[in-house]
Design a protein around this motif. Structure first.
Motif, PDB file in Angstrom:
ATOM      1  N   VAL A 235      43.848  15.198  29.652  1.00  0.00           N
ATOM      2  CA  VAL A 235      43.420  16.218  30.611  1.00  0.00           C
ATOM      3  C   VAL A 235      42.558  15.556  31.688  1.00  0.00           C
ATOM      4  O   VAL A 235      42.724  15.803  32.886  1.00  0.00           O
ATOM      5  CB  VAL A 235      42.636  17.350  29.910  1.00  0.00           C
ATOM      6  N   PHE A 236      41.647  14.685  31.242  1.00  0.00           N
ATOM      7  CA  PHE A 236      40.777  13.988  32.191  1.00  0.00           C
ATOM      8  C   PHE A 236      41.582  12.964  33.003  1.00  0.00           C
ATOM      9  O   PHE A 236      41.473  12.896  34.235  1.00  0.00           O
ATOM     10  CB  PHE A 236      39.631  13.298  31.443  1.00  0.00           C
ATOM     11  N   ALA A 237      42.426  12.179  32.307  1.00  0.00           N
ATOM     12  CA  ALA A 237      43.239  11.163  32.994  1.00  0.00           C
ATOM     13  C   ALA A 237      44.193  11.813  33.993  1.00  0.00           C
ATOM     14  O   ALA A 237      44.337  11.345  35.131  1.00  0.00           O
ATOM     15  CB  ALA A 237      44.025  10.346  31.960  1.00  0.00           C
ATOM     16  N   GLY A 238      44.823  12.909  33.582  1.00  0.00           N
ATOM     17  CA  GLY A 238      45.714  13.627  34.481  1.00  0.00           C
ATOM     18  C   GLY A 238      44.949  14.214  35.658  1.00  0.00           C
ATOM     19  O   GLY A 238      45.448  14.230  36.784  1.00  0.00           O
ATOM     20  N   GLY A 239      43.724  14.674  35.399  1.00  0.00           N
ATOM     21  CA  GLY A 239      42.875  15.182  36.477  1.00  0.00           C
ATOM     22  C   GLY A 239      42.584  14.097  37.503  1.00  0.00           C
ATOM     23  O   GLY A 239      42.637  14.337  38.711  1.00  0.00           O
ATOM     24  N   LEU A 240      42.302  12.871  37.014  1.00  0.00           N
ATOM     25  CA  LEU A 240      42.063  11.747  37.929  1.00  0.00           C
ATOM     26  C   LEU A 240      43.281  11.502  38.818  1.00  0.00           C
ATOM     27  O   LEU A 240      43.158  11.360  40.035  1.00  0.00           O
ATOM     28  CB  LEU A 240      41.747  10.472  37.139  1.00  0.00           C
ATOM     29  N   LEU A 241      44.463  11.451  38.178  1.00  0.00           N
ATOM     30  CA  LEU A 241      45.695  11.224  38.959  1.00  0.00           C
ATOM     31  C   LEU A 241      45.902  12.341  39.973  1.00  0.00           C
ATOM     32  O   LEU A 241      46.160  12.084  41.152  1.00  0.00           O
ATOM     33  CB  LEU A 241      46.906  11.166  38.021  1.00  0.00           C
ATOM     34  N   LEU A 242      45.773  13.579  39.506  1.00  0.00           N
ATOM     35  CA  LEU A 242      45.965  14.704  40.416  1.00  0.00           C
ATOM     36  C   LEU A 242      44.993  14.621  41.588  1.00  0.00           C
ATOM     37  O   LEU A 242      45.357  14.897  42.729  1.00  0.00           O
ATOM     38  CB  LEU A 242      45.805  16.025  39.662  1.00  0.00           C
ATOM     39  N   GLY A 243      43.764  14.201  41.301  1.00  0.00           N
ATOM     40  CA  GLY A 243      42.759  14.111  42.359  1.00  0.00           C
ATOM     41  C   GLY A 243      43.148  13.132  43.457  1.00  0.00           C
ATOM     42  O   GLY A 243      43.004  13.422  44.648  1.00  0.00           O
ATOM     43  N   VAL A 244      43.686  11.978  43.058  1.00  0.00           N
ATOM     44  CA  VAL A 244      44.116  10.976  44.045  1.00  0.00           C
ATOM     45  C   VAL A 244      45.236  11.542  44.912  1.00  0.00           C
ATOM     46  O   VAL A 244      45.204  11.469  46.145  1.00  0.00           O
ATOM     47  CB  VAL A 244      44.590   9.681  43.339  1.00  0.00           C
ATOM     48  N   GLY A 245      46.236  12.153  44.278  1.00  0.00           N
ATOM     49  CA  GLY A 245      47.362  12.705  45.020  1.00  0.00           C
ATOM     50  C   GLY A 245      46.964  13.897  45.880  1.00  0.00           C
ATOM     51  O   GLY A 245      47.488  14.081  46.983  1.00  0.00           O
TER      52      GLY A 245
END
Lengths: 183, 194
Positions: free
Chosen positions: B77-87
């Motif tokens: 959830v946190f890792a996916g949040g990081l990726l989503l944030g960059v995009g």
């Protein structure tokens, strides 16, 4: 044109409340998977199959949680998928009613133009790459800005806070690096 | 009946996202580079209003607790949040606002959706490998809420009454929306000092 943040925030909060009052919390990113599944199943009908007590798929992700994604792929006219189509229509109607988005802005948004120039190809490449990362990340997280951040934190979900922490921890530094010129 | 609700609530959601500027990548860029936080204030207010109404309605018996749907917490959830944030910062769109922006005729939003469909497909293809890493294993109690919400099976991270806590936190979100400045980074900070 853009609503005052107090009125806009109140309206947005009422929509999220109406959703959980009448049906269930709002979420969007799953529907990208459902559309992928619909397209995939159209090309290869063997992907999603009906079983005695529901649906399953050859893809492990579509088959997970008792085949609930496989079921939505088989029946795309369900609440969540129609919800996203209605968002598109509602957004389009709202934009049209306020006079539309200008041609230059539709081509390349102004903040991007101020920082990276007027090349549409460059902008579309960035938007495509951004879309890839956003949806990969949203599926890894199990939700996006709507499902995790808004619906999740509204319900005091621990996962919603975890997601929002990750999203802003990456988004703010990225934006500070990318958009140094204001527009 | 559900389909009609999908059309009405989904349509309203799309229209409101447009009117608050959430589907405008310029507004997202200015929020995330901390030069114009009005949208952030609207989002915080919305979470607060939604929370107070939902938990208040539950306490009054007017909102069905069974309509809650709490997602599981795991490291992804946190890792996916990081990726989503960059995009999100790069494109200026998240999944919902990208769809609304396509409705507005923004051409880059169609590129975003195409990239999104490919990204979602990439996750479908790599899901077994991701699952094998343990990134999807539940942490922090799984599908937990911060307090313990009466009438649900969701585990509480604390023993505090979840509905009262939801209202209190909702009011905190509203207060933060009002206190947050409209701008954090000053215009002059990037100019060389004299």
């Amino acid at each position: 044109m853009t609503l005052d943040w107090k009125i806009g925030g109140l309206a947005l909060g009422l929509v999220f409340f109406a959703a959980v009052l009448l049906v269930k919390p709002i979420g969007v990113s799953t529907q990208f998977v459902i559309l992928d599944g619909v397209l995939w199943d159209a090309v290869d009908p063997a992907v999603v199959t009906q079983t005695a007590d529901g649906y399953t798929a050859t893809n492990a992700y579509l088959a997970k949680s008792g085949g609930k994604y496989a079921k939505a792929v088989a029946n795309p006219l369900n609440y969540s998928f129609v919800f996203v189509l209605a968002m598109l229509a509602g957004g389009a109607a709202s934009v049209w009613q306020r006079g539309g988005v200008g041609p230059a802005e539709r081509r390349v948004p102004e903040l991007w133009r101020a920082n990276f120039g007027d090349s549409p190809v460059k902008r579309y490449a960035a938007a495509f790459a951004g879309g890839f990362i956003v949806l990969y990340g949203a599926r890894l997280a199990g939700g996006c800005t709507s499902g995790h951040m808004m619906s999740g934190m509204m319900q005091t979900a621990v996962s919603g806070y975890l997601f929002a922490a990750g999203a802003f921890a990456a988004a703010v530094p990225t934006a500070l690096m990318l958009y140094k010129e204001e527009a | 009946m559900e389909i009609i609700l999908a059309l009405v609530i989904g349509g309203a959601f799309g229209a409101v996202l447009d009117r608050i500027g959430a589907s405008n990548p310029n507004v997202i860029g200015r929020m995330l580079n901390l030069t114009n936080l009005k949208l952030m204030k609207a989002i915080l207010l919305a979470i607060g209003v939604g929370s107070v109404l939902m938990f208040g309605g539950q306490m009054l018996g007017m909102v069905d607790v069974g309509h809650m749907s709490v997602k599981t917490a795991y490291l992804g959830v946190f890792a996916g949040g990081l990726l989503l944030g960059v995009g999100w910062a790069l494109a200026g769109y998240c999944p919902g606002t990208g769809v609304v922006a396509a409705g507005a005729g923004r051409r880059d939003a169609f590129a975003f959706i195409a990239g999104g469909l490919l990204g979602a497909a990439a996750y479908m293809a790599t899901y077994p490998a991701i699952k094998a890493t343990g990134l999807l294993d539940a942490i922090l109690g799984g599908n937990a809420t911060l307090g313990t919400v009466p009438g649900t099976d969701y585990p509480g991270l604390t023993g505090l009454p979840g509905d009262t806590l939801g209202i209190v936190l909702g009011l905190v979100f509203v207060a933060v929306a009002f206190v947050l400045p409209e701008r954090i980074i000053r215009k002059d900070t990037r100019l060389p000092a004299e």
